[in-house]
Design an enzyme around this catalytic site. Structure first.
Site, PDB file in Angstrom:
ATOM      1  CE  LYS A 192      -4.098  -2.055   2.156  1.00  0.00           C
ATOM      2  NZ  LYS A 192      -5.029  -2.021   3.307  1.00  0.00           N
ATOM      3  CE  LYS A 201     -12.532 -10.575  -4.704  1.00  0.00           C
ATOM      4  NZ  LYS A 201     -11.641 -10.450  -3.528  1.00  0.00           N
ATOM      5  CE  LYS A 253     -17.000   0.596  -3.407  1.00  0.00           C
ATOM      6  NZ  LYS A 253     -17.657   1.254  -2.260  1.00  0.00           N
TER       7      LYS A 253
END
Length: 329
Positions: A109, A192, A195
């Site tokens: 990250k 995958k 949204k």
């Protein structure tokens, strides 16, 4: 058995979220005492839009209630139980920089911009440990990406107990539940379901109406070949494999039994059956979710009640930790 698990505060959930996590949580309620929390404090490690965070927390809670999380469990948002943050600070005296530097998600990250990353992004695994240990959890549901965090939690618990000569924290065990299916995009069987995909046709949202669900199933990408009589034979047919996986997960069936039932048939027969099944499962959830979102204040009240129950369970452990380090005088 006491199970503790948290979930990110995201809104607009889809079928992949439901089958991959939420359905598993609902089933866990029959396995032992469960505490489920919305990780709103963890959300602060990144860029935050306050109103979006508040709204998505309510929406996630409403979704969990609509899906079947009930009074058998304790559902709350993390920020309403100050013991999480208080124990986290105590445990930061136990955790070591080297442990956190090795965390894979920190490396991923932060990337090359480590100096520009928030301190919270570096230390949030300690908060995750506090989330678990404050309730003396015996089991934690973990996926592949969370095993390292549970090991860190066990390391922190062990060192704290040894440093202060106490047996306060049990070492939580991973809870390996029925393997959650990996739900892929309806437009690309190798990606995958998400949204963030720009195409709404790639996913079935939990708030989609019946006609929309049926249309998305009908338009889902497939191939011209009929279904085989072996699920293994779909290894090189990702879109077909994905639709069979979705059907099996919704019906609580083994994928092999699904292909055996539809062997030799094309998707002209399979897709309507998938649409009917999806509507039968998601329709009632959508109706309950719509009703809950029409009364967001009530959802907040339910979360507050859950937080009160959670706080009562957390208080003795926090006090014992404070006493162990000399903070209770």
């Amino acid at each position: 058995m006491r199970v503790v698990s948290g979930i990110q505060t995201t809104g607009n959930l889809h079928l992949g979220n439901y089958l991959g996590a939420i359905k598993q949580w609902v089933a866990m309620q029959d396995q032992g005492e469960c505490l489920f929390f919305l990780a709103d404090l963890h959300a602060l490690t990144g860029t935050v839009t306050p109103q979006e965070l508040a709204n998505s927390t309510i929406e996630m809670a409403a979704t969990l209630f609509a899906a079947g999380i009930d009074d058998r469990s304790i559902l709350f948002n993390q920020a309403r139980v100050p013991a999480h943050a208080e124990l986290c600070w105590i445990l930061q005296g136990t955790a070591r920089m080297g442990w956190l530097n090795r965390m894979t998600q920190w490396k991923d990250k932060a990337g090359k911009n480590r100096d520009g990353a928030s301190v919270g992004l570096f230390t949030y695994p300690v908060l995750q440990a506090a989330d678990i240990l404050v309730y003396q959890a015996t089991h934690v549901p973990v996926g592949e990406d969370q095993k390292q965090h549970l090991e860190l939690t066990r390391d922190i618990a062990t060192k704290f107990n040894q440093d202060f000569g106490v047996e306060l924290f049990p070492l939580p065990e991973p809870l390996i539940s029925k393997a959650a299916p990996r739900i892929m995009s309806l437009r690309d069987g190798n990606a995958k379901m998400s949204k963030s995909d720009p195409s709404d046709l790639s996913r079935i949202n939990l708030i989609d109406d019946n006609d929309t669900i049926a249309a998305k199933c009908r338009k889902a990408k497939t191939d011209p070949e009929p279904l085989p009589d072996s699920f293994g034979a779909l290894a090189e047919r990702p879109e077909a494999r994905n639709l069979v996986t979705i059907f099996a997960a919704l019906a609580d069936r083994d994928p092999q039994s699904v292909v055996e039932e539809y062997a030799g048939q094309g998707f002209g027969a399979f897709k309507p059956a998938l649409a009917d099944l999806t509507i039968s499962v998601l329709g009632p959830i959508r109706e309950r979710l719509t009703a809950l979102l029409n009364d967001r204040a009530e959802v907040g009240t339910k979360l507050a009640k859950g937080a009160s129950r959670a706080s009562a369970l957390a208080a003795p452990t926090l006090m014992a930790a404070q006493q162990a380090v000399g903070l209770q005088v």
